[in-house]
Scaffold this active site. Structure first.
Site, short mmCIF file in Angstrom:
data_model
loop_
_atom_site.label_atom_id
_atom_site.label_comp_id
_atom_site.label_asym_id
_atom_site.label_seq_id
_atom_site.Cartn_x
_atom_site.Cartn_y
_atom_site.Cartn_z
N HIS A 37 -40.66 56.33 80.02
CA HIS A 37 -41.63 56.96 80.41
C HIS A 37 -42.23 58.30 79.64
O HIS A 37 -42.20 59.28 80.24
CB HIS A 37 -41.66 56.34 81.65
CG HIS A 37 -43.04 56.45 82.36
ND1 HIS A 37 -43.36 57.50 83.37
CD2 HIS A 37 -43.67 55.70 82.67
CE1 HIS A 37 -44.83 57.38 84.15
NE2 HIS A 37 -44.90 56.16 83.94
N HIS A 79 -51.68 58.65 78.45
CA HIS A 79 -52.00 57.88 79.35
C HIS A 79 -53.32 57.83 79.98
O HIS A 79 -53.37 56.15 80.40
CB HIS A 79 -50.85 58.55 81.13
CG HIS A 79 -51.11 57.44 82.03
ND1 HIS A 79 -51.89 57.55 82.84
CD2 HIS A 79 -50.35 57.03 82.26
CE1 HIS A 79 -51.22 57.13 84.32
NE2 HIS A 79 -50.84 56.22 83.41
#
Ligand code: G3P
Ligand code: CA
Length: 330
Positions: A37, A79
């Protein structure tokens, strides 16, 4: 060798060929997968090439790329649509913030973005590091990079190591991009295709929180990629049958997958079984060894999700720990 022994010879030869060939566990996805991640983000600042190389060395199955467009239409691996919680943009370009006091990736060209330093995630108002025990804030020399740069790193490492580690890109904020006059999905799909990622066999899983956009990717762009519908709100879990008309899997928040019963024991919700019934894989997010919520330990979190709830893979900031856990339970 006599004719009588020939079939045995062929059998032995095929056994040698099969055992020498690197097994691609990820393409068929029969095994549980580990998704790094934002890279090995528990150890190095998220979405830096350094964190991706570290994740690669940990033998994950997939490495994630969250994607936002620059002013000159380059998909940047970051992100958020904002820059101010992972870079020094506020110091470098103080006059470039919008009226909401935020600095937007889309307001900067690729060359300008490359000038910024990337640091461990922090709160832009207080300046505090979000995960205090992670890589020290403001240390190191890290930079932003494009999707192409990251693909070239992963493909290069696949070649030099003989591994076959996949990519797991996410289209971020398609509506925001559309308002800014940009079609992020079209641009990302073109780049993926240029690098040979066009079908489910190509070791690329494409994800998006926006259901209309993911459906559009399947239907309007006729993409044959493995598509994962991310789920944020609990009510979206009721739309599984619709998701199955265009997606191959779902990515729910882990709290939608397991909950504590009256006896305070973890038990699976109906989500995984319902998804499996529809042929959908389930990859919940996000397993963090320094933030394991109501679980007693990170080990309990891994065991509950991967074994008790029987999910097909997980997004994790600590890929080495999940790789080790799966090795032990294999
Ligand atoms: O994409 C799934 C996982 O990454 C969780 O979402 O917010 O970290 O991009 P987010
Ligand atoms: Ca993501």
């Amino acid at each position: 060798m006599s004719c009588k022994n020939y079939p045995l010879f062929l059998w032995l030869l095929s056994l040698i060929i099969i055992s020498c060939k690197p097994v691609n566990k990820t393409t068929t996805m029969t095994k549980k997968i580990v998704i790094a991640h934002r890279g090995a983000s528990g150890y190095l600042p998220e979405h830096t090439l350094e964190s991706k190389a570290m994740a690669f060395g940990m033998n994950v199955n997939y490495i994630e790329q969250d994607l936002v467009l620059s002013k000159d239409n380059i998909p940047i691996v970051i992100h958020d649509i904002y820059l101010d919680d992972v870079t020094n943009v506020a110091e470098k370009y103080p006059e470039r913030k919008r009226v909401d006091n935020r600095f937007y990736v889309i307001d900067f060209t690729y060359n300008e973005l490359k000038e910024l330093k990337v640091v461990e995630r922090f709160n832009p108002i207080t300046g505090e590091q979000v995960y205090p025990n992670r890589f020290p804030k403001n240390k190191g020399t890290f930079r932003l990079h494009s999707l192409s740069e990251e693909i070239e790193l992963i493909k290069g490492l696949n070649k030099s190591t003989g591994k076959n580690i996949g990519i797991y890109p996410e289209i971020k904020a398609p509506k925001f991009h559309q308002k800014e006059g940009k079609d992020i999905s079209k641009i990302v799909l073109n780049i993926l295709s240029k690098y040979g990622y066009t079908s489910k066999a190509d070791n690329c899983i494409l994800q998006c929180f926006n259901a209309k956009e993911l459906e559009r990717i399947r239907k309007e762009f006729t993409s044959n990629l493995f598509l994962v519908q991310l789920i944020e709100h609990p009510e979206e879990t009721k739309k599984l049958t619709h998701f199955a008309t265009y997606a191959d899997g779902i990515g729910p928040w882990y709290k939608q997958v397991v909950l504590k019963n009256k006896q305070q024991k973890w038990e699976p919700t109906s989500l995984v079984a319902a998804a499996h019934e529809l042929g959908l894989k389930v990859h919940p997010y996000t397993l963090r060894a320094d933030d394991f919520g109501d679980f007693k330990s990170f080990n309990e979190m891994m065991e509950t999700l991967l074994i008790t709830a029987n999910v097909d893979g997980v997004f994790t900031d600590f890929p080495d720990l999940v790789v080790q856990f799966l090795k032990k339970t294999d």
